[in-house]
Design a protein around this motif. Structure first.
Motif, mmCIF file in Angstrom:
data_model
loop_
_atom_site.group_PDB
_atom_site.id
_atom_site.type_symbol
_atom_site.label_atom_id
_atom_site.label_comp_id
_atom_site.label_asym_id
_atom_site.label_seq_id
_atom_site.Cartn_x
_atom_site.Cartn_y
_atom_site.Cartn_z
ATOM 1 N N HIS A 16 32.625 28.357 41.544
ATOM 2 C CA HIS A 16 32.511 29.041 42.834
ATOM 3 C C HIS A 16 32.172 27.992 43.880
ATOM 4 O O HIS A 16 31.259 27.194 43.689
ATOM 5 C CB HIS A 16 31.427 30.112 42.781
ATOM 6 C CG HIS A 16 31.765 31.227 41.844
ATOM 7 N ND1 HIS A 16 32.439 32.354 42.241
ATOM 8 C CD2 HIS A 16 31.563 31.368 40.514
ATOM 9 C CE1 HIS A 16 32.619 33.152 41.206
ATOM 10 N NE2 HIS A 16 32.098 32.572 40.141
ATOM 11 N N GLY A 98 35.234 30.618 47.614
ATOM 12 C CA GLY A 98 35.856 31.435 46.584
ATOM 13 C C GLY A 98 35.788 30.802 45.216
ATOM 14 O O GLY A 98 35.110 29.788 45.013
ATOM 15 N N ARG A 99 36.524 31.413 44.300
ATOM 16 C CA ARG A 99 36.611 30.893 42.937
ATOM 17 C C ARG A 99 37.788 29.923 42.854
ATOM 18 O O ARG A 99 38.859 30.203 43.380
ATOM 19 C CB ARG A 99 36.819 32.029 41.936
ATOM 20 C CG ARG A 99 35.648 32.954 41.815
ATOM 21 C CD ARG A 99 35.845 34.068 40.780
ATOM 22 N NE ARG A 99 37.196 34.572 40.733
ATOM 23 C CZ ARG A 99 37.912 34.741 39.614
ATOM 24 N NH1 ARG A 99 37.405 34.458 38.445
ATOM 25 N NH2 ARG A 99 39.145 35.215 39.665
ATOM 26 N N TYR A 100 37.540 28.808 42.196
ATOM 27 C CA TYR A 100 38.552 27.771 42.032
ATOM 28 C C TYR A 100 38.661 27.386 40.559
ATOM 29 O O TYR A 100 37.655 27.355 39.844
ATOM 30 C CB TYR A 100 38.172 26.511 42.804
ATOM 31 C CG TYR A 100 38.343 26.590 44.299
ATOM 32 C CD1 TYR A 100 39.415 25.965 44.917
ATOM 33 C CD2 TYR A 100 37.438 27.286 45.089
ATOM 34 C CE1 TYR A 100 39.574 26.017 46.301
ATOM 35 C CE2 TYR A 100 37.590 27.349 46.464
ATOM 36 C CZ TYR A 100 38.660 26.708 47.063
ATOM 37 O OH TYR A 100 38.815 26.779 48.410
ATOM 38 N N ASP A 131 45.663 31.920 44.634
ATOM 39 C CA ASP A 131 45.698 32.256 46.049
ATOM 40 C C ASP A 131 46.942 31.582 46.641
ATOM 41 O O ASP A 131 46.861 30.526 47.268
ATOM 42 C CB ASP A 131 44.415 31.780 46.750
ATOM 43 C CG ASP A 131 44.384 32.101 48.224
ATOM 44 O OD1 ASP A 131 45.267 32.844 48.703
ATOM 45 O OD2 ASP A 131 43.481 31.590 48.917
ATOM 46 N N CYS A 143 44.412 27.338 49.099
ATOM 47 C CA CYS A 143 43.748 26.051 48.974
ATOM 48 C C CYS A 143 44.157 25.398 47.658
ATOM 49 O O CYS A 143 43.901 25.939 46.582
ATOM 50 C CB CYS A 143 42.229 26.191 49.052
ATOM 51 S SG CYS A 143 41.426 24.608 49.369
ATOM 52 N N ARG A 168 42.547 27.388 44.391
ATOM 53 C CA ARG A 168 41.799 28.613 44.708
ATOM 54 C C ARG A 168 42.462 29.804 44.033
ATOM 55 O O ARG A 168 43.679 29.941 44.038
ATOM 56 C CB ARG A 168 41.733 28.824 46.204
ATOM 57 C CG ARG A 168 40.789 29.954 46.596
ATOM 58 C CD ARG A 168 40.548 29.971 48.101
ATOM 59 N NE ARG A 168 39.533 30.921 48.448
ATOM 60 C CZ ARG A 168 39.764 32.201 48.709
ATOM 61 N NH1 ARG A 168 40.981 32.682 48.654
ATOM 62 N NH2 ARG A 168 38.767 33.005 49.029
#
Length: 171
Positions: A16, A98-100, A131, A143, A168
């Motif tokens: 995160h 966000g979550r990556y 994403d 991203c 992302r």
């Protein structure tokens, strides 16, 4: 994760991240001319230094639109601690929170296409949603980063370079 010859990636992980301000120089290139943007990273460091701003992390390339057969919209950037105004050469931005999915690769940047392929397969096997969206211009990413953790002046041997990839995930 699938294994490709001559790769030494770590196992991908999901992390995160908070919003991260940055400054960058951007442009449109092809796979063959990607170095034109990557070569601008020292100019971003010089821009920061001339304003007394310290980088908050390693430099990166951020891919925003990818059409592998035609062009890439890309930025050469450097994270900063707080948002700063840009000018005509260097523009500010914020990497989204966000979550990556991240993975670290030790080896030549020339191997990163294979590493990216492996990470995307790894995510697909786990049902992860990136994403990104398909547009007429190509894949548009929320991203997608390559962060260069090795200074090539200090370590000229590309086989020892450390690069972190971050993609992302969709909310």
């Amino acid at each position: 994760m699938p294994v490709y010859p001559d790769m030494n990636p770590t196992q991908p992980s999901i992390i995160h991240c908070a919003d991260q301000p940055y400054v960058a120089i951007g442009g449109t290139v092809t796979m063959r001319t990607i170095g034109e943007i990557a070569d601008r990273i020292p100019a971003v460091f010089g821009w920061l230094a001339s304003r007394g701003i310290a980088p908050a992390g390693p430099p990166f390339l951020r891919y925003t639109v990818i059409d592998m057969s035609s062009h890439l919209e890309i930025e050469a950037g450097v994270p900063v601690a707080t948002e700063v105004p840009g000018d005509e050469d260097v523009r500010p931005g914020v990497l989204p929170a966000g979550r990556y999915v991240t993975v670290t690769h030790l080896g030549s940047p020339e191997q990163l296409v294979s590493v990216v392929r492996a990470v995307l397969e790894w995510g697909g096997e786990r049902g992860l949603r990136w994403d990104r969206e398909d547009t007429p211009a190509g894949e548009k990413w929320g991203c997608r980063l390559e962060s260069y953790k090795t200074n090539p002046v200090i370590e000229p041997d590309m086989s020892k370079w450390e690069t972190e990839l971050a993609f992302r995930l969709a909310d």
